[in-house]
Design an enzyme around this catalytic site. Structure first.
Site, PDB file in Angstrom:
ATOM      1  N   SER A 211       0.861  -1.184   0.000  1.00 17.38           N
ATOM      2  CA  SER A 211       0.000   0.000   0.000  1.00 17.38           C
ATOM      3  C   SER A 211       0.894   1.230   0.000  1.00 17.38           C
ATOM      4  O   SER A 211       2.032   1.178   0.496  1.00 17.38           O
ATOM      5  CB  SER A 211      -0.868   0.015   1.262  1.00 17.38           C
TER       6      SER A 211
ATOM      7  N   TYR B 204      -2.165  -2.204  10.132  1.00 19.13           N
ATOM      8  CA  TYR B 204      -2.128  -2.111   8.673  1.00 19.13           C
ATOM      9  C   TYR B 204      -0.819  -1.558   8.104  1.00 19.13           C
ATOM     10  O   TYR B 204      -0.218  -2.177   7.231  1.00 19.13           O
ATOM     11  CB  TYR B 204      -3.315  -1.275   8.177  1.00 19.13           C
TER      12      TYR B 204
END
Ligand SMILES: NC(=O)c1ccc[n+]([C@@H]2O[C@H](COP(=O)([O-])OP(=O)(O)OC[C@H]3O[C@@H](n4cnc5c(N)ncnc54)[C@H](OP(=O)(O)O)[C@@H]3O)[C@@H](O)[C@H]2O)c1
Length: 268
Positions: A143, A156
């Site tokens: 990401s 995350y």
């Protein structure tokens, strides 16, 4: 290269979003996709669409990748059905909108299993076939948040940073053997991600120029791994974001991340 005619691609999280886009793209490129996720009905829908559109074979394996036994089962099933994996897309993932301290440990452990251990084990288990052929392509969906300041949402940014760094390290080791790895670092992408996270309303308020569609992201990732690029940041906007946040010192990045962390100073 072996004389085996069929080229195969294992895509995790192929029941929606970026994974489904990868499956469609790889089928159009002539690969036989093996689709993995938990929702069989959605996988079957994607597989039927691929079969109708491209006329290629497309296989479905229902698995929950938070189960530590799943990666071994998935690869052994895939080897049996299609005889080895040539392309691996480690895409399955999610982000939760909750505090670490209040989440049950099983949920945090599941995230680590899903986005750290399972992709790493899947890579390890597909390598024997790729090394034998002297050819392989592996895309790990990280990401853009892995490139920026530490963020919110449980584990995350940590797990996505692991995928970014590990992809690059394994690419260094395996490229001489004909196996390219790429960490694909998308920014905001129109998928079910924000629904699963429970932040659809907030996401919908973000300006249109911040968004990409899943097909564009998958195409950028496939182009990058085909060219042997170890990191791919799809979209000019995400490239600018990564450039602006990357040169920060560690302490500045912490302060920046803290400013936008909705869980900071959560009362016990
Ligand atoms: N969308 C974004 O803005 C964005 C930005 C940066 C990175 N990413 C990353 O992109 C990847 C794909 O997400 P997406 O945006 O396409 O979201 P999505 O539409 O929600 O897709 C997530 C996929 O992961 C699968 N999955 C989730 N938990 C699983 C489990 N326990 N076992 C097996 N499969 C599981 C889901 O399938 P089932 O529910 O059927 O199991 C689904 O196919 C993720 O790794 C995400 O972190 C997304």
């Amino acid at each position: 290269m072996s004389m085996r005619a069929e080229k195969t691609a294992l895509v995790t999280g192929a029941s929606s979003g970026i994974g489904a886009a990868f499956a469609r793209l790889l089928a159009a490129e002539g690969y036989t996709p093996v689709l993995v996720a938990r929702r069989t009905d959605r996988l079957t829908q994607v597989a039927n669409e691929i079969r109708e559109r491209t006329g290629t074979r497309c296989e479905v394996l229902t698995a929950d990748l938070t189960d530590p036994k799943a990666p071994e089962w998935v690869v052994s099933q895939a080897n049996e059905i299609v005889g080895g994996i040539d392309v691996l897309v480690n895409n399955a993932g999610l982000c939760r909108n909750e505090t670490f301290a209040e989440a049950p440990w099983e949920r945090a452990a599941g995230e680590i299993q899903l986005m750290v251990t399972a992709p790493t084990e899947l890579i390890h288990r597909v390598l024997p076939h790729m090394r034998k052929r002297g050819w392989g392509r592996i895309v790990n969906i990280s990401s853009v948040s892995a490139l920026g300041p530490p963020g919110a949402s449980l584990l995350y940014t940590g797990v996505k940073s692991y995928l970014l760094h590990t992809s690059q390290a394994l690419d260094m080791e395996l490229k001489p053997q004909g196996i390219n790895l790429t960490a694909l670092c998308p920014g905001q992408t129109r998928t079910e991600f924000h629904d699963v996270m429970g932040v659809r309303e907030i996401a919908d308020k973000m300006p249109g120029f911040m968004w990409q569609d899943a097909d564009t992201v998958a195409a950028a990732g496939w182009k990058a791994v085909s060219k042997g690029k170890p990191v791919c940041i799809p979209g000019a906007m995400n490239g600018v974001m990564a450039y602006l946040t990357r040169p920060m010192t560690v302490n500045a990045a912490y302060s920046f991340g803290r400013k936008f962390n909705p869980f900071k100073d959560t009362a016990a």
